[in-house]
Write a protein that holds these residues in place. Structure first.
Motif, PDB file in Angstrom:
ATOM      1  N   UNK A  94       0.765  -1.482   0.174  1.00 16.08           N
ATOM      2  CA  UNK A  94       0.335  -0.175  -0.153  1.00 16.08           C
ATOM      3  C   UNK A  94       0.355   1.387  -0.478  1.00 16.08           C
ATOM      4  N   UNK A  95       1.785   1.466   0.886  1.00 18.91           N
ATOM      5  CA  UNK A  95       3.122   1.858   0.535  1.00 18.91           C
ATOM      6  C   UNK A  95       3.396   2.285  -1.182  1.00 18.91           C
ATOM      7  N   UNK A  96       3.475   1.723  -1.111  1.00 21.93           N
ATOM      8  CA  UNK A  96       4.246   1.595  -3.004  1.00 21.93           C
ATOM      9  C   UNK A  96       3.632   2.391  -3.838  1.00 21.93           C
ATOM     10  N   UNK A  97       2.418   1.517  -3.423  1.00 24.33           N
ATOM     11  CA  UNK A  97       1.318   2.271  -4.485  1.00 24.33           C
ATOM     12  C   UNK A  97       1.266   4.162  -3.954  1.00 24.33           C
ATOM     13  N   UNK A  98       0.816   4.073  -3.117  1.00 22.92           N
ATOM     14  CA  UNK A  98       0.852   5.663  -2.820  1.00 22.92           C
ATOM     15  C   UNK A  98       1.848   6.588  -2.808  1.00 22.92           C
ATOM     16  N   UNK A  99       2.897   5.961  -3.195  1.00 21.59           N
ATOM     17  CA  UNK A  99       4.265   6.104  -3.870  1.00 21.59           C
ATOM     18  C   UNK A  99       4.067   6.751  -5.162  1.00 21.59           C
ATOM     19  N   UNK A 100       3.640   6.359  -6.077  1.00 18.18           N
ATOM     20  CA  UNK A 100       3.170   6.828  -7.636  1.00 18.18           C
ATOM     21  C   UNK A 100       2.243   7.579  -7.607  1.00 18.18           C
ATOM     22  N   UNK A 101       1.737   7.804  -7.127  1.00 20.47           N
ATOM     23  CA  UNK A 101       0.919   9.078  -6.866  1.00 20.47           C
ATOM     24  C   UNK A 101       1.992  10.719  -7.369  1.00 20.47           C
ATOM     25  N   UNK A 102       3.338  10.385  -6.856  1.00 18.82           N
ATOM     26  CA  UNK A 102       4.390  11.908  -7.498  1.00 18.82           C
ATOM     27  C   UNK A 102       5.465  10.682  -7.762  1.00 18.82           C
ATOM     28  N   UNK A 103       5.671   9.758  -7.594  1.00 16.95           N
ATOM     29  CA  UNK A 103       7.073   9.402  -8.151  1.00 16.95           C
ATOM     30  C   UNK A 103       8.171   9.453  -7.706  1.00 16.95           C
ATOM     31  N   UNK A 104       8.093  10.462  -6.502  1.00  9.18           N
ATOM     32  CA  UNK A 104       9.447  10.995  -5.951  1.00  9.18           C
ATOM     33  C   UNK A 104       9.966  10.041  -4.083  1.00  9.18           C
ATOM     34  N   UNK A 105      10.132   8.933  -4.639  1.00  7.89           N
ATOM     35  CA  UNK A 105      10.522   8.140  -3.412  1.00  7.89           C
ATOM     36  C   UNK A 105      11.670   8.722  -3.299  1.00  7.89           C
ATOM     37  N   UNK A 106      11.892   8.769  -1.936  1.00  6.59           N
ATOM     38  CA  UNK A 106      13.677   8.854  -0.661  1.00  6.59           C
ATOM     39  C   UNK A 106      14.154   7.863  -1.471  1.00  6.59           C
ATOM     40  N   UNK A 107      15.704   8.688  -1.743  1.00 12.79           N
ATOM     41  CA  UNK A 107      16.861   7.973  -2.303  1.00 12.79           C
ATOM     42  C   UNK A 107      17.367   6.501  -1.513  1.00 12.79           C
ATOM     43  N   UNK A 108      16.650   5.690  -0.637  1.00 13.41           N
ATOM     44  CA  UNK A 108      17.287   4.553   0.296  1.00 13.41           C
ATOM     45  C   UNK A 108      16.022   4.061   0.551  1.00 13.41           C
ATOM     46  N   UNK A 109      15.050   4.228  -0.299  1.00 18.06           N
ATOM     47  CA  UNK A 109      13.516   3.740  -0.712  1.00 18.06           C
ATOM     48  C   UNK A 109      13.677   2.356  -1.945  1.00 18.06           C
ATOM     49  N   UNK A 110      14.759   1.421  -1.948  1.00 15.98           N
ATOM     50  CA  UNK A 110      15.024   0.501  -2.849  1.00 15.98           C
ATOM     51  C   UNK A 110      13.587   0.249  -3.668  1.00 15.98           C
ATOM     52  N   UNK A 111      12.845  -0.292  -2.957  1.00 17.52           N
ATOM     53  CA  UNK A 111      11.251  -0.524  -3.326  1.00 17.52           C
ATOM     54  C   UNK A 111      10.641   0.483  -4.220  1.00 17.52           C
ATOM     55  N   UNK A 112      10.657   1.436  -3.592  1.00 15.39           N
ATOM     56  CA  UNK A 112       9.886   2.433  -4.115  1.00 15.39           C
ATOM     57  C   UNK A 112      11.025   3.420  -5.663  1.00 15.39           C
ATOM     58  N   UNK A 113      12.122   3.285  -5.249  1.00 14.28           N
ATOM     59  CA  UNK A 113      12.525   3.801  -6.801  1.00 14.28           C
ATOM     60  C   UNK A 113      12.795   2.805  -8.125  1.00 14.28           C
ATOM     61  N   UNK A 114      12.485   1.214  -7.544  1.00 15.53           N
ATOM     62  CA  UNK A 114      12.370   0.002  -8.514  1.00 15.53           C
ATOM     63  C   UNK A 114      10.495   0.309  -9.156  1.00 15.53           C
ATOM     64  N   UNK A 115       9.831   0.225  -8.389  1.00 15.53           N
ATOM     65  CA  UNK A 115       8.644   0.803  -8.900  1.00 15.53           C
ATOM     66  C   UNK A 115       8.416   1.497 -10.192  1.00 15.53           C
TER      67      UNK A 115
END
Length: 193
Positions: A94-115
């Motif tokens: 769910x956190x990763x899905x919400x990250x796709x609202x703006x596509x601006x994951x933190x630099x250390x968010x490995x999963x967010x960066x990949x998605x």
């Protein structure tokens, strides 16, 4: 390999089938988009990006599962993940899905960066696929008038273009940054003409 065979869990085929049905729609946010995001995740992993394939794969399956061109699509998709997935996955997906609202994951968010990179990888597509993507996005927003769509689309693209890099992983930057920038420039020029 069929999309059904790419489901990252060993069970919950019922949930997989619900998601496939949800993605089976016209416009850009369709089964092809899901398949391409999964393909790009596979490519990033092959190129050496290290991320939890199950968690990020599930997030890909959910990230546009609810799509009506509304402001709360990602939130509704995230809530579906929270309600439907086992506790071991629900919060992070769910956190990763919400990250796709703006596509601006933190630099250390490995999963967010990949998605984020896999989702935005369409920006680097060859011209014919990129143009089909843009046409699909326009179809997703058929309820919006042409002038408003052009203005909104230009705003989204201009915001992306201000990022120092469109992509977060070194693998995605090497693969997609240059062609994505070229596509953005071309489309922005067309929108502003």
């Amino acid at each position: 390999m069929s999309l059904a065979d790419r489901w990252p869990l060993d069970d919950r085929s019922d949930l997989r089938d619900e998601l496939l049905a949800a993605w089976d729609r016209d416009g850009y946010h369709d089964l092809l988009h899901l398949s391409e995001v999964l393909d790009r995740l596979d490519l990033l992993a092959q190129e050496g990006a290290a991320f939890d394939r199950t968690v990020v794969g599930l997030a890909a399956w959910f990230h546009d599962a609810v799509y009506a061109g509304a402001d709360d699509d990602e939130e509704r998709s995230a809530q579906w993940a929270e309600q439907a997935l086992p506790p071991a996955y629900a919060d992070e997906v769910a956190r990763l899905v919400r990250m796709t609202i703006h596509h601006r994951p933190a630099d250390d968010d490995v999963a967010g960066c990949a998605l984020s990179d896999a989702d935005l990888g369409i920006l680097a597509a060859p011209r014919d696929r990129y143009d089909a993507y843009v046409a699909g996005v326009r179809a997703d927003f058929a309820h919006v008038g042409d002038d408003d769509f052009r203005a909104g689309r230009a705003m989204v693209l201009a915001d992306l273009a201000t990022k120092p890099s469109l992509f977060h992983t070194p693998q995605a930057r090497a693969l997609w940054e240059a062609p994505a920038r070229a596509n953005l420039e071309r489309e922005l020029g067309e929108l502003r003409a």
